[in-house]
Design a protein around this motif. Structure first.
Motif, PDB file in Angstrom:
ATOM      1  N   LYS A   1     -13.450-114.958 -27.424  1.00  0.00           N
ATOM      2  CA  LYS A   1     -14.079-116.131 -26.811  1.00  0.00           C
ATOM      3  C   LYS A   1     -12.963-116.995 -26.248  1.00  0.00           C
ATOM      4  O   LYS A   1     -12.155-117.553 -26.996  1.00  0.00           O
ATOM      5  N   ALA A   2     -12.919-117.095 -24.919  1.00  0.00           N
ATOM      6  CA  ALA A   2     -11.764-117.639 -24.208  1.00  0.00           C
ATOM      7  C   ALA A   2     -11.433-119.077 -24.586  1.00  0.00           C
ATOM      8  O   ALA A   2     -10.262-119.456 -24.632  1.00  0.00           O
ATOM      9  N   THR A   3     -12.433-119.916 -24.853  1.00  0.00           N
ATOM     10  CA  THR A   3     -12.176-121.331 -25.112  1.00  0.00           C
ATOM     11  C   THR A   3     -11.887-121.633 -26.578  1.00  0.00           C
ATOM     12  O   THR A   3     -11.543-122.768 -26.915  1.00  0.00           O
ATOM     13  N   LEU A   4     -12.036-120.634 -27.438  1.00  0.00           N
ATOM     14  CA  LEU A   4     -11.703-120.826 -28.850  1.00  0.00           C
ATOM     15  C   LEU A   4     -10.237-120.496 -29.086  1.00  0.00           C
ATOM     16  O   LEU A   4      -9.641-119.685 -28.381  1.00  0.00           O
ATOM     17  N   THR A   5      -9.661-121.122 -30.083  1.00  0.00           N
ATOM     18  CA  THR A   5      -8.275-120.819 -30.441  1.00  0.00           C
ATOM     19  C   THR A   5      -8.199-119.460 -31.142  1.00  0.00           C
ATOM     20  O   THR A   5      -9.213-118.865 -31.491  1.00  0.00           O
ATOM     21  N   VAL A   6      -6.982-119.021 -31.360  1.00  0.00           N
ATOM     22  CA  VAL A   6      -6.764-117.783 -32.092  1.00  0.00           C
ATOM     23  C   VAL A   6      -7.440-117.855 -33.458  1.00  0.00           C
ATOM     24  O   VAL A   6      -8.186-116.951 -33.857  1.00  0.00           O
TER      25      VAL A   6
ATOM     26  N   TRP B   1     -12.003-116.872 -37.323  1.00  0.00           N
ATOM     27  CA  TRP B   1     -13.003-117.455 -38.215  1.00  0.00           C
ATOM     28  C   TRP B   1     -14.415-117.084 -37.772  1.00  0.00           C
ATOM     29  O   TRP B   1     -15.307-116.873 -38.597  1.00  0.00           O
ATOM     30  N   PHE B   2     -14.644-117.013 -36.466  1.00  0.00           N
ATOM     31  CA  PHE B   2     -15.958-116.618 -35.944  1.00  0.00           C
ATOM     32  C   PHE B   2     -16.356-115.255 -36.491  1.00  0.00           C
ATOM     33  O   PHE B   2     -17.459-115.072 -37.029  1.00  0.00           O
ATOM     34  N   TRP B   3     -15.434-114.289 -36.381  1.00  0.00           N
ATOM     35  CA  TRP B   3     -15.744-112.942 -36.856  1.00  0.00           C
ATOM     36  C   TRP B   3     -15.762-112.873 -38.379  1.00  0.00           C
ATOM     37  O   TRP B   3     -16.552-112.120 -38.964  1.00  0.00           O
TER      38      TRP B   3
ATOM     39  N   HIS C   1      -7.685-118.046 -23.844  1.00  0.00           N
ATOM     40  CA  HIS C   1      -7.447-117.842 -22.408  1.00  0.00           C
ATOM     41  C   HIS C   1      -6.003-118.165 -22.009  1.00  0.00           C
ATOM     42  O   HIS C   1      -5.577-117.827 -20.898  1.00  0.00           O
ATOM     43  N   ASN C   2      -5.254-118.764 -22.904  1.00  0.00           N
ATOM     44  CA  ASN C   2      -3.845-119.059 -22.629  1.00  0.00           C
ATOM     45  C   ASN C   2      -2.898-118.013 -23.239  1.00  0.00           C
ATOM     46  O   ASN C   2      -1.678-118.204 -23.200  1.00  0.00           O
ATOM     47  N   LEU C   3      -3.440-116.944 -23.754  1.00  0.00           N
ATOM     48  CA  LEU C   3      -2.622-115.885 -24.325  1.00  0.00           C
ATOM     49  C   LEU C   3      -2.250-114.861 -23.256  1.00  0.00           C
ATOM     50  O   LEU C   3      -2.982-114.661 -22.287  1.00  0.00           O
TER      51      LEU C   3
ATOM     52  N   ARG D   1      -4.496-108.649 -27.011  1.00  0.00           N
ATOM     53  CA  ARG D   1      -4.734-107.375 -27.674  1.00  0.00           C
ATOM     54  C   ARG D   1      -4.450-107.478 -29.172  1.00  0.00           C
ATOM     55  O   ARG D   1      -5.196-106.966 -30.001  1.00  0.00           O
ATOM     56  N   ARG D   2      -3.362-108.165 -29.540  1.00  0.00           N
ATOM     57  CA  ARG D   2      -3.056-108.350 -30.953  1.00  0.00           C
ATOM     58  C   ARG D   2      -4.168-109.107 -31.665  1.00  0.00           C
ATOM     59  O   ARG D   2      -4.553-108.774 -32.790  1.00  0.00           O
ATOM     60  N   LEU D   3      -4.694-110.132 -31.016  1.00  0.00           N
ATOM     61  CA  LEU D   3      -5.787-110.891 -31.608  1.00  0.00           C
ATOM     62  C   LEU D   3      -7.034-110.018 -31.733  1.00  0.00           C
ATOM     63  O   LEU D   3      -7.732-110.063 -32.758  1.00  0.00           O
ATOM     64  N   GLY D   4      -7.313-109.227 -30.700  1.00  0.00           N
ATOM     65  CA  GLY D   4      -8.466-108.338 -30.770  1.00  0.00           C
ATOM     66  C   GLY D   4      -8.356-107.361 -31.935  1.00  0.00           C
ATOM     67  O   GLY D   4      -9.328-107.096 -32.637  1.00  0.00           O
TER      68      GLY D   4
END
Length: 208
Positions: free
Chosen positions: A76-81, A86-88, A115-117, A123-126
């Protein structure tokens, strides 16, 4: 056995691409899917994930134990890392994202919006999402795309730790991940005109 596949046939766009696929995946095991582009690695993973029906065969699998990561990072682009994780974590009922942040070296980026990554950071976050699912079987489609050598190493360590703790991983990849794993070459299971006719009398060899 975490996953058992018997005489599986699957299709892409209605055209059979794989037939007669059989293998097992046990707790603690990593299995690499190999084969040329277009052989059906993604199609096989999508079929195992339940995103498309199999043409034939059997899949013995606890769906609640299965986590599938495809080409899209699913952020989700507007959420932070941290907010993305936490969402998932809330969806899967887990309560701690710290191990996921640490495993993929994301602590210093935790307050940065997705969106700033960079592509590699996304990919690491995913991939870090896998650690908050709590699921035993990871099915991964080309997980190292956009990763530099150091990040590939982080991913490899995460997979090894997951398997060491009783998990299992099924990974479609062309690269050497730097750890011991079984290899399943899908080339022998490529659908032929004759095998495809068993599923569709109107099959055309032009699609092979």
């Amino acid at each position: 056995m975490e996953l058992k596949v018997s005489d599986l046939a699957c299709a892409r766009g209605g055209i059979p691409v794989l037939t007669g696929v059989s293998f097992g995946l046990a707790s603690g095991q990593a299995l690499l899917l190999r084969g040329p582009n277009g052989i059906g690695k993604t199609t096989l993973l999508r079929t195992l994930a339940g995103l498309q029906p199999a043409l034939a065969g059997e899949i013995s699998l606890d769906r609640e134990a299965f986590a599938y990561a495809a080409h899209a990072d699913g952020l989700k682009a507007t959420l932070t890392v941290a907010e993305n994780l936490w969402f998932w974590a809330r969806i899967y009922g887990t309560r701690d994202i710290a191990p996921a942040l640490a495993a993929f070296n994301l602590e210093d980026l935790s307050e940065r919006q997705a969106h700033n990554l960079s592509a590699g950071q996304k990919r690491r976050l995913g991939l870090a999402r896998l650690l908050v699912t709590g699921r035993r079987i990871w099915a991964l489609d080309e997980p190292t795309v956009s990763l530099d050598a150091a990040s590939v190493g982080l991913f490899a360590q995460a997979v090894k730790a997951h398997c060491a703790s009783g998990g299992a991983a099924l990974i479609a990849t062309h690269i050497d991940l730097g750890f011991e794993a079984e290899v399943l070459d899908l080339t022998p299971f490529r659908a032929t005109a004759d095998s495809a006719r068993a599923f569709d009398d109107g099959f055309s060899e032009a699609f092979l």
